[in-house]
Scaffold this motif. Structure first.
Motif, PDB file in Angstrom:
ATOM      1  N   UNK A 119       0.834  -1.199   0.000  1.00  0.00           N
ATOM      2  CA  UNK A 119       0.000   0.000   0.000  1.00  0.00           C
ATOM      3  C   UNK A 119       0.869   1.249   0.000  1.00  0.00           C
ATOM      4  N   UNK A 120       0.269   2.379  -0.344  1.00  0.00           N
ATOM      5  CA  UNK A 120       1.000   3.641  -0.330  1.00  0.00           C
ATOM      6  C   UNK A 120       1.516   3.965   1.071  1.00  0.00           C
ATOM      7  N   UNK A 121       0.723   3.666   2.078  1.00  0.00           N
ATOM      8  CA  UNK A 121       1.147   3.938   3.456  1.00  0.00           C
ATOM      9  C   UNK A 121       2.356   3.095   3.835  1.00  0.00           C
ATOM     10  N   UNK A 122       2.361   1.831   3.429  1.00  0.00           N
ATOM     11  CA  UNK A 122       3.504   0.965   3.728  1.00  0.00           C
ATOM     12  C   UNK A 122       4.757   1.454   3.008  1.00  0.00           C
ATOM     13  N   UNK A 123       4.591   1.896   1.771  1.00  0.00           N
ATOM     14  CA  UNK A 123       5.730   2.442   1.029  1.00  0.00           C
ATOM     15  C   UNK A 123       6.267   3.687   1.734  1.00  0.00           C
ATOM     16  N   UNK A 124       5.394   4.555   2.170  1.00  0.00           N
ATOM     17  CA  UNK A 124       5.808   5.775   2.859  1.00  0.00           C
ATOM     18  C   UNK A 124       6.536   5.463   4.162  1.00  0.00           C
ATOM     19  N   UNK A 125       6.031   4.472   4.883  1.00  0.00           N
ATOM     20  CA  UNK A 125       6.670   4.077   6.140  1.00  0.00           C
ATOM     21  C   UNK A 125       8.077   3.558   5.893  1.00  0.00           C
ATOM     22  N   UNK A 126       8.248   2.747   4.862  1.00  0.00           N
ATOM     23  CA  UNK A 126       9.572   2.220   4.534  1.00  0.00           C
ATOM     24  C   UNK A 126      10.491   3.321   4.028  1.00  0.00           C
ATOM     25  N   UNK A 127       9.956   4.266   3.286  1.00  0.00           N
ATOM     26  CA  UNK A 127      10.773   5.396   2.832  1.00  0.00           C
ATOM     27  C   UNK A 127      11.300   6.186   4.033  1.00  0.00           C
ATOM     28  N   UNK A 128      10.444   6.398   5.016  1.00  0.00           N
ATOM     29  CA  UNK A 128      10.875   7.117   6.217  1.00  0.00           C
ATOM     30  C   UNK A 128      11.947   6.337   6.978  1.00  0.00           C
ATOM     31  N   UNK A 129      11.927   5.022   6.842  1.00  0.00           N
ATOM     32  CA  UNK A 129      12.916   4.176   7.501  1.00  0.00           C
ATOM     33  C   UNK A 129      14.207   4.057   6.691  1.00  0.00           C
ATOM     34  N   UNK A 130      14.239   4.690   5.520  1.00  0.00           N
ATOM     35  CA  UNK A 130      15.467   4.724   4.744  1.00  0.00           C
ATOM     36  C   UNK A 130      15.534   3.772   3.571  1.00  0.00           C
ATOM     37  N   UNK A 131      14.414   3.133   3.232  1.00  0.00           N
ATOM     38  CA  UNK A 131      14.406   2.176   2.123  1.00  0.00           C
ATOM     39  C   UNK A 131      13.843   2.832   0.863  1.00  0.00           C
ATOM     40  N   UNK A 132      14.578   2.703  -0.227  1.00  0.00           N
ATOM     41  CA  UNK A 132      14.125   3.263  -1.493  1.00  0.00           C
ATOM     42  C   UNK A 132      13.812   2.211  -2.538  1.00  0.00           C
ATOM     43  N   UNK A 133      14.124   0.940  -2.221  1.00  0.00           N
ATOM     44  CA  UNK A 133      13.854  -0.179  -3.129  1.00  0.00           C
ATOM     45  C   UNK A 133      13.052  -1.209  -2.344  1.00  0.00           C
ATOM     46  N   UNK A 134      11.911  -1.626  -2.885  1.00  0.00           N
ATOM     47  CA  UNK A 134      11.003  -2.500  -2.152  1.00  0.00           C
ATOM     48  C   UNK A 134      10.448  -3.603  -3.039  1.00  0.00           C
ATOM     49  N   UNK A 135       9.984  -4.639  -2.379  1.00  0.00           N
ATOM     50  CA  UNK A 135       9.230  -5.691  -3.039  1.00  0.00           C
ATOM     51  C   UNK A 135       7.755  -5.293  -3.021  1.00  0.00           C
ATOM     52  N   UNK A 136       7.096  -5.293  -4.167  1.00  0.00           N
ATOM     53  CA  UNK A 136       5.654  -5.039  -4.229  1.00  0.00           C
ATOM     54  C   UNK A 136       4.972  -6.394  -4.198  1.00  0.00           C
ATOM     55  N   UNK A 137       4.318  -6.702  -3.076  1.00  0.00           N
ATOM     56  CA  UNK A 137       3.781  -8.048  -2.871  1.00  0.00           C
ATOM     57  C   UNK A 137       2.485  -7.989  -2.070  1.00  0.00           C
ATOM     58  N   UNK A 138       1.511  -8.844  -2.433  1.00  0.00           N
ATOM     59  CA  UNK A 138       1.445  -9.704  -3.630  1.00  0.00           C
ATOM     60  C   UNK A 138       0.990  -8.882  -4.828  1.00  0.00           C
ATOM     61  N   UNK A 139       1.789  -8.809  -5.832  1.00  0.00           N
ATOM     62  CA  UNK A 139       1.639  -7.827  -6.902  1.00  0.00           C
ATOM     63  C   UNK A 139       0.273  -7.871  -7.590  1.00  0.00           C
TER      64      UNK A 139
END
Length: 216
Positions: free
Chosen positions: A121-141
């Motif tokens: 989700x967009x919220x999960x992506x934002x949370x990971x970005x704040x934690x310093x991650x710029x590359x993620x697995x989109x799952x389950x796609x």
């Protein structure tokens, strides 16, 4: 920032950019892992994810890391810090998780091994970005909205790169690979269970070569 340093992100991207498709493997017998990995590497797929879903997974990671020249073996389905540490000790060159937890993020921060955390989700992506991650697995796609959903994220969450996994096949891989925010896809179709059981390494090498020829 917690999470992934620029150096670890570069290490992760260097692995993911080796090929358009990262094989996602469920290994029931560690003895078959070496032959399977060699077949995939021969077909041009050098980055290989072995999921931590079976009792044989750690032994399989260790065997591939020790015996398969040219392979970059990673551990997938890493759900907690304990499994993270065990996978690293077995020789994983990258770690993949289906989602993210504080425990997994803390383990990633403390390790030199790069991590590909999962988000849907967009919220999960934002949370990971704040934690310093710029590359993620989109799952389950496919189940989470597919290529159209990921395309919709590309503008508001610009700068984030994804490896979509889950329901990705030869038929729809290019739908993802053509997107500007996709670095590669993850797929299990390059190593069908029946081919692995039969030891059909030539057949798997052909499937790997077909996948390796895909381009975004």
């Amino acid at each position: 920032m917690a999470g992934q340093t620029d150096n670890k992100t570069e290490k992760l991207l260097a692995i993911l950019k080796l090929q358009p498709v990262v094989p996602v493997l469920i290994v029931d017998d560690a003895k078959s892992a070496v032959g399977l990995a060699r077949a995939l590497v021969a077909g041009g797929l050098r980055a290989i994810e072995i999921t931590m879903r079976t009792p044989a997974a750690l032994d399989a990671v260790r065997a591939v890391a020790d015996e398969v020249e040219g392979a970059n073996v990673g551990a997938g389905t890493v759900l907690n810090a304990r499994d993270f540490d065990a996978a690293v000790k077995a020789g994983s060159t990258f770690i993949v998780s289906p989602g993210s937890t504080p425990g997994v993020i803390d383990a990633a921060k403390a390790s030199d091994i790069p991590t590909l955390p999962g988000a849907a989700t967009a919220s999960e992506v934002m949370t990971l970005r704040e934690a310093g991650f710029g590359v993620m697995k989109f799952f389950p796609a496919e189940q989470a909205g597919g290529a159209a959903y990921l395309k919709a994220l590309s503008s508001p969450l610009a700068g984030t790169l994804f490896c979509p996994t889950g329901g990705v096949s030869l038929k729809n891989a290019m739908d993802y690979l053509s997107l500007p925010n996709v670095v590669c896809v993850g797929g299990s179709w390059v190593a069908p269970k029946e081919m692995v059981s039969a030891g059909d390494w030539d057949g798997i090498t052909k499937l790997a070569a077909e996948a390796a020829a895909l381009r975004g």
